[in-house]
Design an enzyme around this catalytic site. Sequence first.
Site, PDB file in Angstrom:
ATOM      1  N   ASP A 139      -9.316  29.869  -8.777  1.00 17.73           N
ATOM      2  CA  ASP A 139      -8.469  29.730  -7.715  1.00 17.73           C
ATOM      3  C   ASP A 139      -8.197  28.237  -7.781  1.00 17.73           C
ATOM      4  O   ASP A 139      -8.897  27.319  -8.074  1.00 17.73           O
ATOM      5  CB  ASP A 139      -8.894  29.947  -6.412  1.00 17.73           C
ATOM      6  CG  ASP A 139     -10.173  29.185  -6.095  1.00 17.73           C
ATOM      7  OD1 ASP A 139      -9.908  28.292  -5.159  1.00 17.73           O
ATOM      8  OD2 ASP A 139     -11.257  29.474  -6.460  1.00 17.73           O
ATOM      9  N   SER A 140      -6.685  27.913  -7.558  1.00 16.64           N
ATOM     10  CA  SER A 140      -6.232  26.539  -7.494  1.00 16.64           C
ATOM     11  C   SER A 140      -6.525  25.614  -8.683  1.00 16.64           C
ATOM     12  O   SER A 140      -6.191  26.123  -9.863  1.00 16.64           O
ATOM     13  CB  SER A 140      -6.672  25.826  -6.051  1.00 16.64           C
ATOM     14  OG  SER A 140      -6.195  24.684  -5.858  1.00 16.64           O
ATOM     15  N   ALA A 141      -7.356  24.496  -8.602  1.00 17.75           N
ATOM     16  CA  ALA A 141      -7.693  23.960  -9.673  1.00 17.75           C
ATOM     17  C   ALA A 141      -8.314  24.731 -10.730  1.00 17.75           C
ATOM     18  O   ALA A 141      -8.085  24.477 -12.014  1.00 17.75           O
ATOM     19  CB  ALA A 141      -8.651  22.617  -9.308  1.00 17.75           C
ATOM     20  N   HIS A 258      -1.869  28.522   0.618  1.00 15.83           N
ATOM     21  CA  HIS A 258      -2.955  28.035  -0.266  1.00 15.83           C
ATOM     22  C   HIS A 258      -4.506  28.199   0.585  1.00 15.83           C
ATOM     23  O   HIS A 258      -4.459  27.893   1.754  1.00 15.83           O
ATOM     24  CB  HIS A 258      -2.673  26.534  -0.709  1.00 15.83           C
ATOM     25  CG  HIS A 258      -3.490  26.091  -2.072  1.00 15.83           C
ATOM     26  ND1 HIS A 258      -2.948  26.356  -3.264  1.00 15.83           N
ATOM     27  CD2 HIS A 258      -4.564  25.522  -2.181  1.00 15.83           C
ATOM     28  CE1 HIS A 258      -3.714  26.056  -4.059  1.00 15.83           C
ATOM     29  NE2 HIS A 258      -4.659  25.378  -3.416  1.00 15.83           N
TER      30      HIS A 258
END
Length: 293
Positions: A139-141, A258
């Site tokens: 997820d994300s980074a 997010h």
Amino acid sequence: MDYAKLIDAETWAFIRATDAAYPPDAVDLDIAGQRRVYDAMCAVFHRDYPQRPLDHVIAGVRVRDFAGAAPAVVYLHGGGFVVGGLDSHDDICAEINAATGLRVVLVDYRLSPENRHPAALDDCLAVVRSLGDVVLAGDSAGGNLCAAVAAQVAVKGQVLIYPGLGGDHDKGSYLSHANAPMLTRADVLFYAGIRHGGEVPAPDPSVSPLLGPFEGLPPTVAFGAECDPLCDDAEAYAAAVRAAGGRAVSFTEKGLVHGYLRARHSVTRARDSFERIKAAIAALAEGHWPYGG
């Protein structure tokens, strides 16, 4: 952007609970302080799990290893390359393990700013190369790291969850959702800079996977959160993989923000998305593509 209409009451409750976990002076904290408050925030939403994972080292990198069937799922956590670790995302991994029966390996890669790029990527590559054919999820980074790993090592597939993939910061969702709850465009720029010690890097596909190339990439399922400046990256990446002849699909999760994985037990939309995420991981592990095309 009218978030009062886009975001439902359950998600607003999650946003308020997240905000409440941060002290008023959080923006002025040093990196160690930011990590403390992030871990404390994650702990608010953390769910206990019955599994007893093994903490050990693979290829010189700390991991939290949930036993299960092959192929292994290598999970790369979010946190802007600055925060997060084994304790912030292990409950998510435990639930993936329980739902799929697959081994799940959560990677404690090195963080910035102490360790500039490509330190985190090198750690993830080392673990994946040691384990062999795996499914990537992050997820994300962590979604960024998945895509960067997949460009260098053959894997069975990858599931990218609200990933930041180096899209154009001056167009699309980066502008229309520049001031979204949970993550702003300014936050994205801050985390991009800190990964490189404040320097502006030259264009680099290992930093920005949307630079390509896209030929030969594994089957990819990408999930974007509608109310997130990173939203367009998921679809842009999937479209590029398809254009290069690969299999890829993206989903824009309506009304979600997010970091919504932490809301999977309190927000119906987040729960439903997590079900789709787990199903995608299971399908890719089986070599199955249920999305047509």
